[in-house]
Design a protein around this motif. Structure first.
Motif: not given
Length: 176
Positions: A31, A34, A43-44, A46
């Protein structure tokens, strides 16, 4: 799932970057945004790593625990001969693959039974003993070493399969 931290200067200001590893599934997820308790992120962003099993490793897993007839095992050994090393029961003596396949194809089962009966005025005793033996066992492989790369990108490893004879109407060979 294990947590491992990594550092990155190229993406964001967050250090360390959280990386979650799932060793059973051979997966890792990073992440990049995060955040932490003081500065939470969305947290998008990744990255996901999912290791892929090689064909030879999948084949090894499929045969593990199997109880095969002579023909099936002999053909499997011939198909995967580049990955296999056959060993005798002491585990140190190599057998040529051709000889090991021939020994698998030609198994002779010898059976010997013995029965004892004793009767007296007030008692009776009976016992029975059966002995089953595979002939040609000196040339039979007891272990197969299977060498392969388990997952794409990992180093090659050697796995040892133990062979066991299962007697019955037709002999079967168990692999573990």
């Amino acid at each position: 799932v294990e947590f491992v931290s990594a550092t990155s200067d190229a993406y964001g200001q967050q250090e360390p970057i959280p990386c979650f590893i799932h060793p059973v599934k051979m997966m890792a997820q990073v992440f990049f945004n995060l955040g932490d308790i003081d500065n939470p992120g969305h947290g998008d962003h990744i990255a996901l790593l999912e290791m892929k099993k090689t064909e030879s490793f999948r084949e090894l897993l499929n045969i593990n625990g199997g109880k095969l007839d002579q023909k099936t095992l002999a053909e499997w050994m011939e198909d995967w001969r580049d990955h296999i090393q056959a060993l005798t029961e002491d585990g140190t003596t190599d057998l040529p693959i051709g000889a090991a396949v021939a020994a698998i194809r030609t198994i002779t089962i010898g059976a010997k039974s013995e029965s004892t009966s004793e009767t007296q005025t007030y008692s009776q005793r009976q016992s029975a003993m059966a002995e089953v033996e595979a002939k040609n066992r000196d040339k039979m492989p007891a272990f197969l070493k299977f060498k392969c790369e388990p997952y794409q990108g990992l180093d090659e490893r050697t796995f040892t399969l133990r062979l066991s004879l299962i007697t019955g109407e037709t002999p079967r060979i168990g692999l573990r």
